[in-house]
Motif scaffolding. Sequence first.
Motif, PDB file in Angstrom:
ATOM      1  N   ARG A 108      28.018   9.057   7.479  1.00 43.01           N
ATOM      2  CA  ARG A 108      27.214   9.839   6.533  1.00 43.01           C
ATOM      3  C   ARG A 108      28.013  10.129   5.264  1.00 43.01           C
ATOM      4  O   ARG A 108      27.488  10.026   4.138  1.00 43.01           O
ATOM      5  CB  ARG A 108      26.762  11.140   7.193  1.00 43.01           C
ATOM      6  N   ARG A 113      23.747   2.808   4.701  1.00 46.63           N
ATOM      7  CA  ARG A 113      22.292   2.717   4.634  1.00 46.63           C
ATOM      8  C   ARG A 113      21.623   2.952   5.984  1.00 46.63           C
ATOM      9  O   ARG A 113      20.557   3.559   6.069  1.00 46.63           O
ATOM     10  CB  ARG A 113      21.877   1.327   4.135  1.00 46.63           C
ATOM     11  N   ARG A 114      22.220   2.415   7.051  1.00 49.04           N
ATOM     12  CA  ARG A 114      21.611   2.552   8.382  1.00 49.04           C
ATOM     13  C   ARG A 114      22.700   2.559   9.436  1.00 49.04           C
ATOM     14  O   ARG A 114      23.666   1.799   9.370  1.00 49.04           O
ATOM     15  CB  ARG A 114      20.612   1.417   8.657  1.00 49.04           C
ATOM     16  N   PHE A 159      19.331  12.032  12.087  1.00 43.52           N
ATOM     17  CA  PHE A 159      18.103  11.642  11.387  1.00 43.52           C
ATOM     18  C   PHE A 159      17.279  12.878  11.040  1.00 43.52           C
ATOM     19  O   PHE A 159      16.823  13.038   9.898  1.00 43.52           O
ATOM     20  CB  PHE A 159      17.292  10.690  12.259  1.00 43.52           C
ATOM     21  N   ASP A 165      19.424   7.537   8.083  1.00 37.45           N
ATOM     22  CA  ASP A 165      18.678   6.436   8.699  1.00 37.45           C
ATOM     23  C   ASP A 165      19.427   5.980   9.948  1.00 37.45           C
ATOM     24  O   ASP A 165      20.398   5.224   9.872  1.00 37.45           O
ATOM     25  CB  ASP A 165      18.535   5.285   7.700  1.00 37.45           C
ATOM     26  N   THR A 166      18.996   6.465  11.098  1.00 32.22           N
ATOM     27  CA  THR A 166      19.608   6.074  12.367  1.00 32.22           C
ATOM     28  C   THR A 166      18.558   5.425  13.256  1.00 32.22           C
ATOM     29  O   THR A 166      17.383   5.792  13.233  1.00 32.22           O
ATOM     30  CB  THR A 166      20.211   7.283  13.111  1.00 32.22           C
ATOM     31  N   VAL A 167      19.012   4.455  14.047  1.00 26.52           N
ATOM     32  CA  VAL A 167      18.162   3.773  15.027  1.00 26.52           C
ATOM     33  C   VAL A 167      18.911   3.755  16.349  1.00 26.52           C
ATOM     34  O   VAL A 167      20.103   3.422  16.381  1.00 26.52           O
ATOM     35  CB  VAL A 167      17.839   2.327  14.596  1.00 26.52           C
ATOM     36  N   PRO A 231      11.759  -2.417   8.193  1.00 24.04           N
ATOM     37  CA  PRO A 231      11.183  -1.131   7.770  1.00 24.04           C
ATOM     38  C   PRO A 231      10.567  -0.399   8.955  1.00 24.04           C
ATOM     39  O   PRO A 231      10.239  -0.996   9.979  1.00 24.04           O
ATOM     40  CB  PRO A 231      10.103  -1.561   6.768  1.00 24.04           C
ATOM     41  N   ALA A 234      13.678   3.847  11.046  1.00 24.20           N
ATOM     42  CA  ALA A 234      14.496   5.053  10.955  1.00 24.20           C
ATOM     43  C   ALA A 234      13.991   6.115  11.925  1.00 24.20           C
ATOM     44  O   ALA A 234      12.803   6.433  11.960  1.00 24.20           O
ATOM     45  CB  ALA A 234      14.478   5.596   9.535  1.00 24.20           C
ATOM     46  N   GLY A 235      14.915   6.641  12.719  1.00 27.54           N
ATOM     47  CA  GLY A 235      14.577   7.685  13.681  1.00 27.54           C
ATOM     48  C   GLY A 235      14.000   7.182  14.988  1.00 27.54           C
ATOM     49  O   GLY A 235      13.731   7.979  15.890  1.00 27.54           O
TER      50      GLY A 235
END
Length: 334
Positions: A108, A113-114, A159, A165-167, A231, A234-235
């Motif tokens: 962070r 970006r992710r 998130f 932007d976390t996955v 796209p 995120a989350g």
Amino acid sequence: MRILVTGGAGFIGSHLVDTLLARGAAEVRVLDNLTNGTRQNLAGQSANPRFTLVVGDVRDGVVREKALHGIDIVYHLACLGVRHSLHDPVENHEVNALGTLVMLQSARAEGIRRFIYVSTSEVFGTAQYAPMDERHPTWPETVYGGSKLAGEAYSRAYFRTYGMDTVVVRPFNTYGPRSHFEGDSGEVLPRTIVRLLAGERPVIFGDGEQTRDFMHVSDTSAALALLAQGPGLAGETLNLGSGCEVTMNALCAAVAVAVGRPDLVPVHDIARPGDVRRLLGDPTLMASLTGFAQTVPFERGVAELVAWFEASGRENPDRLAQIEDRNWVALEAV
């Protein structure tokens, strides 16, 4: 994009590195302390100018800063495994849970970006219903599963709290070349192959009717690569499974056929405490959000993995001695 893969010298991580570079990543940087991973797993990229290896621990702030500088995307795979958590639960927590938290904090601060957190199906524990979707209850059976679940919670919190932007992605049981057979990181399929190739009977803990959901590492790495840019991710928390379950009895039978030794029937030992009874993932959400579909059926993947172990046996003739086919009860008592 410039991508960091923590734990990238490991089994899944090294295949992900290969996939990302093959798909045109501007740079793939690996952060790994080489506890479980090896330089050999990355040997195919050693001369690639778009590849860099940073040797160090995710818990080291100086190392994290060096590894993250200029990075766009983070894949966080660095962890210690389920058997390790039996004999050293505190270190397992520190690497898997605290290590994820400090990676999130540093990522962070770097403005990545992710952040893609690679979790595990072990967060679920035994299936309460099947197939298991993303909303299936999480009741991990081991400290490993608990520590990986903590990493999931931290990723989702970043998130929700910070808009980062976390996955989160939960691979089920990945197998294929470079998979671990040795020591406390050894997995059932490669251990079984090594034993049968050496003319030894495989070992099953319990009745052998416990199930797992297997996916070839080429499919796992391809699916993970899709998460870098898609796209609407995120989350999200996504299962990465095949939607097919295999019993340990069927696994041993499939390997015996592939090896050509159907006479080597399994030896059954007492069941292991904390051993998940059933895993079967629901791949629907992953498919709908990314378009991913697996390509390697289990029987073909097993045959190819047997061939890989046969070909690589000349490089490591003492593999059988490196297997720890001990019950977790014995492992814990050591």
